[in-house]
Design an enzyme around this catalytic site. Structure first.
Site, PDB file in Angstrom:
ATOM      1  N   VAL A  54       4.120  -2.684 -13.971  1.00  0.00           N
ATOM      2  CA  VAL A  54       5.332  -2.092 -14.537  1.00  0.00           C
ATOM      3  C   VAL A  54       4.819  -1.123 -15.584  1.00  0.00           C
ATOM      4  CG1 VAL A  54       7.401  -2.534 -15.894  1.00  0.00           C
ATOM      5  CG2 VAL A  54       6.737  -4.145 -14.122  1.00  0.00           C
ATOM      6  N   LYS A  63       6.016   9.986 -20.355  1.00  0.00           N
ATOM      7  CA  LYS A  63       6.628  10.671 -19.208  1.00  0.00           C
ATOM      8  C   LYS A  63       7.994  11.269 -19.572  1.00  0.00           C
ATOM      9  CE  LYS A  63       6.560  10.348 -14.272  1.00  0.00           C
ATOM     10  NZ  LYS A  63       6.006   9.607 -13.147  1.00  0.00           N
ATOM     11  N   LYS A 122      -2.332  16.936  -0.954  1.00  0.00           N
ATOM     12  CA  LYS A 122      -2.136  17.834  -2.110  1.00  0.00           C
ATOM     13  C   LYS A 122      -3.273  18.858  -2.132  1.00  0.00           C
ATOM     14  CE  LYS A 122       0.661  15.354  -5.340  1.00  0.00           C
ATOM     15  NZ  LYS A 122       0.845  14.948  -6.735  1.00  0.00           N
ATOM     16  N   GLU A 149       8.275   2.389  -6.692  1.00  0.00           N
ATOM     17  CA  GLU A 149       7.391   3.326  -5.991  1.00  0.00           C
ATOM     18  C   GLU A 149       6.317   2.521  -5.249  1.00  0.00           C
ATOM     19  OE1 GLU A 149       5.263   7.399  -7.169  1.00  0.00           O
ATOM     20  OE2 GLU A 149       4.079   5.653  -7.745  1.00  0.00           O
ATOM     21  N   GLU A 164     -11.268  10.429  -8.752  1.00  0.00           N
ATOM     22  CA  GLU A 164     -10.714  11.719  -9.187  1.00  0.00           C
ATOM     23  C   GLU A 164      -9.978  11.539 -10.516  1.00  0.00           C
ATOM     24  OE1 GLU A 164      -7.534  14.771  -9.531  1.00  0.00           O
ATOM     25  OE2 GLU A 164      -7.267  12.634  -9.272  1.00  0.00           O
TER      26      GLU A 164
END
Ligand code: 0O2
Length: 221
Positions: A54, A63, A122, A149, A164
Protein backbone atom coordinates in the site's frame (compact mmCIF):
# COMPACT_ATOMS: atom_id res chain seq x y z
CA UNK A 1 -6.27 23.95 11.10
CA UNK A 2 -6.23 23.49 14.89
CA UNK A 3 -4.91 20.40 16.71
CA UNK A 4 -8.34 18.76 16.88
CA UNK A 5 -8.89 19.21 13.16
CA UNK A 6 -5.44 17.78 12.44
CA UNK A 7 -6.20 14.75 14.63
CA UNK A 8 -9.53 14.22 12.84
CA UNK A 9 -7.71 14.47 9.49
CA UNK A 10 -5.18 11.84 10.60
CA UNK A 11 -8.01 9.46 11.63
CA UNK A 12 -9.76 10.02 8.29
CA UNK A 13 -6.56 9.49 6.28
CA UNK A 14 -5.64 6.31 8.20
CA UNK A 15 -9.12 4.92 7.53
CA UNK A 16 -8.85 5.89 3.88
CA UNK A 17 -5.50 4.12 3.42
CA UNK A 18 -6.71 1.12 5.44
CA UNK A 19 -9.61 0.58 3.02
CA UNK A 20 -7.00 0.16 0.24
CA UNK A 21 -5.26 -2.49 2.32
CA UNK A 22 -8.57 -4.40 2.36
CA UNK A 23 -8.94 -4.02 -1.43
CA UNK A 24 -5.38 -5.28 -1.83
CA UNK A 25 -6.13 -8.30 0.38
CA UNK A 26 -9.26 -9.13 -1.66
CA UNK A 27 -7.32 -9.16 -4.96
CA UNK A 28 -4.37 -11.03 -3.39
CA UNK A 29 -6.76 -13.75 -2.21
CA UNK A 30 -8.12 -14.08 -5.75
CA UNK A 31 -4.61 -14.36 -7.21
CA UNK A 32 -3.55 -16.95 -4.64
CA UNK A 33 -6.68 -19.02 -5.33
CA UNK A 34 -5.94 -18.89 -9.09
CA UNK A 35 -2.33 -19.86 -8.45
CA UNK A 36 -3.19 -22.82 -6.22
CA UNK A 37 -6.03 -24.11 -8.36
CA UNK A 38 -4.10 -23.72 -11.62
CA UNK A 39 -1.09 -25.56 -10.11
CA UNK A 40 -3.38 -28.36 -8.96
CA UNK A 41 -5.21 -28.83 -12.28
CA UNK A 42 -2.31 -28.33 -14.70
CA UNK A 43 0.51 -29.53 -12.47
CA UNK A 44 2.24 -26.27 -13.36
CA UNK A 45 2.71 -23.02 -11.44
CA UNK A 46 2.76 -19.95 -13.72
CA UNK A 47 3.68 -17.55 -10.88
CA UNK A 48 7.27 -17.15 -9.67
CA UNK A 49 6.41 -14.65 -6.95
CA UNK A 50 4.00 -11.92 -5.86
CA UNK A 51 4.79 -8.61 -4.18
CA UNK A 52 2.28 -6.14 -2.84
CA UNK A 53 2.26 -2.81 -1.09
CA UNK A 54 0.00 0.00 0.00
CA UNK A 55 1.51 3.35 -0.94
CA UNK A 56 3.14 5.02 2.04
CA UNK A 57 1.67 8.41 3.08
CA UNK A 58 5.01 10.08 2.05
CA UNK A 59 4.87 8.60 -1.44
CA UNK A 60 1.14 9.44 -1.70
CA UNK A 61 1.79 13.09 -0.72
CA UNK A 62 4.66 13.26 -3.20
CA UNK A 63 2.37 12.03 -6.00
CA UNK A 64 -0.44 14.46 -5.01
CA UNK A 65 2.14 17.28 -5.19
CA UNK A 66 3.68 16.03 -8.48
CA UNK A 67 0.24 15.81 -10.14
CA UNK A 68 -0.79 19.22 -8.72
CA UNK A 69 -3.93 17.78 -7.08
CA UNK A 70 -5.83 19.42 -4.26
CA UNK A 71 -5.87 17.50 -0.99
CA UNK A 72 -9.37 16.03 -0.97
CA UNK A 73 -9.89 12.31 -0.43
CA UNK A 74 -12.48 12.26 -3.24
CA UNK A 75 -9.93 13.74 -5.70
CA UNK A 76 -7.20 11.36 -4.53
CA UNK A 77 -9.58 8.40 -4.91
CA UNK A 78 -10.32 9.31 -8.52
CA UNK A 79 -6.90 10.50 -9.67
CA UNK A 80 -4.44 8.17 -7.89
CA UNK A 81 -5.19 4.59 -8.74
CA UNK A 82 -2.05 2.85 -7.50
CA UNK A 83 -2.52 3.35 -3.75
CA UNK A 84 -2.93 -0.44 -3.61
CA UNK A 85 -0.44 -2.21 -5.85
CA UNK A 86 0.32 -5.84 -6.68
CA UNK A 87 3.19 -7.11 -8.81
CA UNK A 88 2.89 -10.65 -10.18
CA UNK A 89 6.11 -12.11 -11.58
CA UNK A 90 5.40 -14.94 -14.01
CA UNK A 91 7.62 -17.58 -15.60
CA UNK A 92 6.69 -17.02 -19.27
CA UNK A 93 5.10 -14.22 -21.30
CA UNK A 94 2.10 -16.45 -22.14
CA UNK A 95 1.50 -16.85 -18.37
CA UNK A 96 1.07 -13.07 -18.08
CA UNK A 97 -1.91 -13.10 -20.45
CA UNK A 98 -3.33 -16.29 -18.89
CA UNK A 99 -3.28 -14.72 -15.40
CA UNK A 100 -4.65 -11.42 -16.71
CA UNK A 101 -7.56 -13.18 -18.50
CA UNK A 102 -8.44 -15.29 -15.45
CA UNK A 103 -8.48 -12.17 -13.27
CA UNK A 104 -10.45 -10.02 -15.73
CA UNK A 105 -13.16 -12.71 -16.06
CA UNK A 106 -14.10 -12.59 -12.36
CA UNK A 107 -17.61 -11.24 -11.79
CA UNK A 108 -16.83 -8.88 -8.91
CA UNK A 109 -13.87 -7.29 -10.68
CA UNK A 110 -14.26 -4.31 -13.01
CA UNK A 111 -11.33 -3.57 -15.30
CA UNK A 112 -10.87 0.20 -15.36
CA UNK A 113 -7.74 0.18 -17.50
CA UNK A 114 -5.37 -2.22 -19.24
CA UNK A 115 -2.01 -0.96 -20.53
CA UNK A 116 0.03 -3.45 -22.50
CA UNK A 117 3.66 -2.31 -22.32
CA UNK A 118 4.68 -5.73 -23.70
CA UNK A 119 3.05 -5.23 -27.09
CA UNK A 120 4.00 -1.53 -26.94
CA UNK A 121 7.06 -1.08 -24.68
CA UNK A 122 7.83 2.38 -23.24
CA UNK A 123 10.53 4.33 -25.17
CA UNK A 124 13.15 3.39 -22.54
CA UNK A 125 12.33 -0.31 -23.11
CA UNK A 126 10.10 -0.89 -20.04
CA UNK A 127 7.82 -3.91 -20.46
CA UNK A 128 4.95 -5.08 -18.27
CA UNK A 129 1.17 -5.57 -18.39
CA UNK A 130 -0.65 -3.07 -16.18
CA UNK A 131 -4.23 -3.51 -15.06
CA UNK A 132 -6.27 -1.18 -12.90
CA UNK A 133 -9.06 -3.28 -11.44
CA UNK A 134 -11.86 -2.14 -9.18
CA UNK A 135 -13.08 -4.36 -6.37
CA UNK A 136 -15.86 -3.96 -3.77
CA UNK A 137 -14.79 -3.82 -0.14
CA UNK A 138 -17.39 -4.36 2.58
CA UNK A 139 -16.72 -2.57 5.86
CA UNK A 140 -18.69 -2.21 9.11
CA UNK A 141 -20.69 0.81 7.94
CA UNK A 142 -20.11 1.10 4.19
CA UNK A 143 -19.25 -0.53 0.93
CA UNK A 144 -16.50 0.98 -1.23
CA UNK A 145 -15.39 0.19 -4.74
CA UNK A 146 -11.64 0.72 -4.86
CA UNK A 147 -8.96 0.51 -7.55
CA UNK A 148 -5.95 -1.80 -7.32
CA UNK A 149 -3.03 -1.61 -9.74
CA UNK A 150 -1.83 -5.04 -10.88
CA UNK A 151 1.50 -5.18 -12.73
CA UNK A 152 2.17 -8.53 -14.40
CA UNK A 153 5.60 -9.28 -15.85
CA UNK A 154 8.19 -12.01 -16.40
CA UNK A 155 11.32 -12.51 -14.30
CA UNK A 156 13.42 -10.87 -17.04
CA UNK A 157 11.09 -7.84 -17.28
CA UNK A 158 11.12 -7.56 -13.48
CA UNK A 159 14.92 -7.74 -13.27
CA UNK A 160 15.25 -5.04 -15.94
CA UNK A 161 12.66 -2.75 -14.27
CA UNK A 162 14.15 -3.06 -10.80
CA UNK A 163 17.71 -2.40 -12.01
CA UNK A 164 16.56 0.50 -14.22
CA UNK A 165 14.78 1.95 -11.19
CA UNK A 166 17.98 1.61 -9.11
CA UNK A 167 20.14 3.28 -11.77
CA UNK A 168 17.77 6.17 -12.56
CA UNK A 169 15.98 6.73 -9.24
CA UNK A 170 16.19 10.46 -8.46
CA UNK A 171 18.30 11.09 -11.56
CA UNK A 172 16.82 14.41 -12.60
CA UNK A 173 19.29 15.50 -15.27
CA UNK A 174 18.87 14.84 -18.96
CA UNK A 175 20.22 11.39 -19.85
CA UNK A 176 22.77 11.30 -22.73
CA UNK A 177 21.53 9.45 -25.84
CA UNK A 178 24.37 6.91 -25.57
CA UNK A 179 22.99 5.83 -22.18
CA UNK A 180 19.32 5.69 -23.27
CA UNK A 181 20.36 3.61 -26.32
CA UNK A 182 22.30 1.22 -24.09
CA UNK A 183 19.35 0.96 -21.70
CA UNK A 184 16.99 0.16 -24.58
CA UNK A 185 19.48 -2.47 -25.81
CA UNK A 186 19.40 -4.20 -22.41
CA UNK A 187 15.57 -4.24 -22.52
CA UNK A 188 15.76 -5.84 -25.98
CA UNK A 189 18.09 -8.50 -24.54
CA UNK A 190 15.56 -9.24 -21.80
CA UNK A 191 12.77 -9.46 -24.40
CA UNK A 192 14.90 -11.81 -26.51
CA UNK A 193 15.51 -14.04 -23.47
CA UNK A 194 11.75 -14.19 -22.83
CA UNK A 195 10.97 -15.10 -26.45
CA UNK A 196 13.57 -17.88 -26.52
CA UNK A 197 12.44 -19.29 -23.16
CA UNK A 198 8.81 -19.20 -24.38
CA UNK A 199 9.79 -21.16 -27.51
CA UNK A 200 11.67 -23.77 -25.44
CA UNK A 201 8.69 -24.06 -23.08
CA UNK A 202 6.27 -24.61 -26.00
CA UNK A 203 8.56 -27.14 -27.70
CA UNK A 204 9.19 -29.17 -24.54
CA UNK A 205 5.46 -29.11 -23.74
CA UNK A 206 4.60 -30.54 -27.14
CA UNK A 207 7.20 -33.32 -26.68
CA UNK A 208 5.74 -34.08 -23.22
CA UNK A 209 2.26 -34.14 -24.75
CA UNK A 210 3.38 -36.56 -27.51
CA UNK A 211 4.98 -38.82 -24.87
CA UNK A 212 1.71 -38.85 -22.89
CA UNK A 213 -0.33 -39.76 -26.00
CA UNK A 214 2.16 -42.54 -26.86
CA UNK A 215 2.10 -44.02 -23.36
CA UNK A 216 -1.75 -43.97 -23.37
CA UNK A 217 -1.64 -45.80 -26.69
CA UNK A 218 0.78 -48.43 -25.34
CA UNK A 219 -1.45 -48.99 -22.33
CA UNK A 220 -4.55 -49.61 -24.45
CA UNK A 221 -2.99 -52.20 -26.73
P1 0O2 B 1 6.34 3.05 -7.82
O1 0O2 B 1 7.31 3.52 -6.79
O2 0O2 B 1 6.77 1.75 -8.48
O3 0O2 B 1 4.92 3.00 -7.35
P2 0O2 B 1 0.84 7.19 -12.77
O4 0O2 B 1 0.71 5.80 -12.20
O5 0O2 B 1 -0.42 7.97 -12.66
O6 0O2 B 1 2.05 7.91 -12.23
P3 0O2 B 1 1.07 6.27 -15.49
O7 0O2 B 1 2.13 6.74 -16.45
O8 0O2 B 1 -0.32 6.21 -15.99
O9 0O2 B 1 1.17 7.23 -14.26
O10 0O2 B 1 1.43 4.89 -14.90
P4 0O2 B 1 2.02 3.62 -15.60
O11 0O2 B 1 2.67 3.94 -16.88
O12 0O2 B 1 0.91 2.60 -15.65
O13 0O2 B 1 3.17 3.20 -14.60
C1 0O2 B 1 3.05 3.24 -13.23
C2 0O2 B 1 4.04 2.31 -12.55
O14 0O2 B 1 4.66 1.40 -13.47
C3 0O2 B 1 5.20 3.03 -11.91
O15 0O2 B 1 4.79 3.44 -10.63
C4 0O2 B 1 6.27 1.94 -11.86
O16 0O2 B 1 6.03 1.03 -10.81
C5 0O2 B 1 6.03 1.22 -13.17
N1 0O2 B 1 6.80 1.83 -14.27
C6 0O2 B 1 6.31 2.53 -15.31
N2 0O2 B 1 7.29 2.91 -16.14
C7 0O2 B 1 8.44 2.45 -15.63
C8 0O2 B 1 9.82 2.53 -16.05
O17 0O2 B 1 10.16 3.12 -17.06
N3 0O2 B 1 10.74 1.93 -15.25
C9 0O2 B 1 10.40 1.26 -14.10
N4 0O2 B 1 11.38 0.70 -13.39
N5 0O2 B 1 9.12 1.18 -13.67
C10 0O2 B 1 8.15 1.76 -14.41
P5 0O2 B 1 5.42 4.73 -9.92
O18 0O2 B 1 4.33 5.40 -9.15
O19 0O2 B 1 6.15 5.57 -10.92
O20 0O2 B 1 6.47 4.16 -8.95
Amino acid sequence: PNLQQLKALKVELTRFIMSYKFALDEVLTKINILKEEFSHIHDYNPIEHIKSRVKSPESLFEKIYRKGLNFSLETIKHRIRDIAGIRIVCSFTSDIYAISDMLQKQKDITVLECKDYIKSPKPNGYQSLHLIVEIPVFMSDREEHLPVEVQIRTVAMDTWASLEHKIFYKFNKEVPKRITDELKATADLAADLDQRMERLHTEVNSIKHLDEVESDFTLEF
